[in-house]
Design a protein around this motif. Sequence first.
Motif, PDB file in Angstrom:
ATOM      1  N   LEU A  52       1.015  -1.307  -0.118  1.00 18.00           N
ATOM      2  CA  LEU A  52      -0.055  -0.038  -0.215  1.00 18.00           C
ATOM      3  C   LEU A  52       0.755   1.153  -0.082  1.00 18.00           C
ATOM      4  CD1 LEU A  52      -2.838  -1.042   2.441  1.00 18.00           C
ATOM      5  CD2 LEU A  52      -2.765  -0.951  -0.066  1.00 18.00           C
ATOM      6  N   ILE A  58      -1.948  -2.920  -5.888  1.00 15.44           N
ATOM      7  CA  ILE A  58      -2.981  -2.207  -5.019  1.00 15.44           C
ATOM      8  C   ILE A  58      -4.429  -2.922  -4.989  1.00 15.44           C
ATOM      9  CG2 ILE A  58      -4.528  -0.048  -4.457  1.00 15.44           C
ATOM     10  CD1 ILE A  58      -1.459   0.032  -3.625  1.00 15.44           C
ATOM     11  N   ASP A  59      -4.722  -3.292  -6.189  1.00 18.34           N
ATOM     12  CA  ASP A  59      -6.386  -3.889  -6.247  1.00 18.34           C
ATOM     13  C   ASP A  59      -6.282  -5.361  -5.443  1.00 18.34           C
ATOM     14  OD1 ASP A  59      -7.325  -1.570  -7.488  1.00 18.34           O
ATOM     15  OD2 ASP A  59      -7.080  -2.693  -9.733  1.00 18.34           O
ATOM     16  N   THR A  61      -4.154  -6.086  -2.993  1.00 20.75           N
ATOM     17  CA  THR A  61      -3.861  -6.070  -1.692  1.00 20.75           C
ATOM     18  C   THR A  61      -5.360  -5.711  -1.019  1.00 20.75           C
ATOM     19  OG1 THR A  61      -1.584  -5.335  -2.013  1.00 20.75           O
ATOM     20  CG2 THR A  61      -2.607  -4.763   0.045  1.00 20.75           C
ATOM     21  N   ASN A  62      -6.102  -4.747  -1.714  1.00 19.98           N
ATOM     22  CA  ASN A  62      -7.213  -4.172  -1.149  1.00 19.98           C
ATOM     23  C   ASN A  62      -8.362  -5.263  -0.960  1.00 19.98           C
ATOM     24  OD1 ASN A  62      -6.741  -1.742  -0.381  1.00 19.98           O
ATOM     25  ND2 ASN A  62      -7.032  -0.955  -2.500  1.00 19.98           N
ATOM     26  N   GLU A  63      -8.277  -6.301  -2.236  1.00 18.14           N
ATOM     27  CA  GLU A  63      -9.051  -7.321  -2.045  1.00 18.14           C
ATOM     28  C   GLU A  63      -8.899  -8.303  -0.796  1.00 18.14           C
ATOM     29  OE1 GLU A  63     -12.149  -9.877  -3.181  1.00 18.14           O
ATOM     30  OE2 GLU A  63     -11.811  -7.727  -3.660  1.00 18.14           O
ATOM     31  N   ILE A  65      -7.356  -7.390   1.873  1.00 20.42           N
ATOM     32  CA  ILE A  65      -7.731  -6.986   3.110  1.00 20.42           C
ATOM     33  C   ILE A  65      -9.113  -7.089   3.098  1.00 20.42           C
ATOM     34  CG2 ILE A  65      -8.042  -4.723   4.388  1.00 20.42           C
ATOM     35  CD1 ILE A  65      -5.398  -3.860   2.822  1.00 20.42           C
ATOM     36  N   ARG A  66      -9.985  -6.850   2.353  1.00 14.84           N
ATOM     37  CA  ARG A  66     -11.468  -7.022   2.442  1.00 14.84           C
ATOM     38  C   ARG A  66     -12.006  -8.386   2.900  1.00 14.84           C
ATOM     39  NH1 ARG A  66     -11.655  -3.276  -1.901  1.00 14.84           N
ATOM     40  NH2 ARG A  66     -11.158  -4.951  -3.403  1.00 14.84           N
TER      41      ARG A  66
END
Length: 93
Positions: A52, A58-59, A61-63, A65-66
């Motif tokens: 991050l 990024i996409d 990594t965010n997935e 985390i979700r």
Amino acid sequence: MPEFEDGYGLGKRELDVRKKILRDYNKRLEDFDDEEKYNDYLEQIEEIIFNLVNGVDIDKTNEQIRNYRIANAYLIGKNKEKKVGTGQPLIPG
């Protein structure tokens, strides 16, 4: 030259990301079967923070985390309550 906010060489952006991630990634050693799994978990956190801060995957990594938040919602809340109840800061540092 970057500005260091914490005395440990962490810039403001990294501190902000670290605080945000550690609010939910708050498992403790006692939440794992053994220390090796806990250490793997800590490495996963550092990889997420690195990604991050540095704009890597990024996409993805965010997935990640979700998915973690969904799968661990109960334990996240339980560990936050433990920290509040003990007077410990929610975020180390």
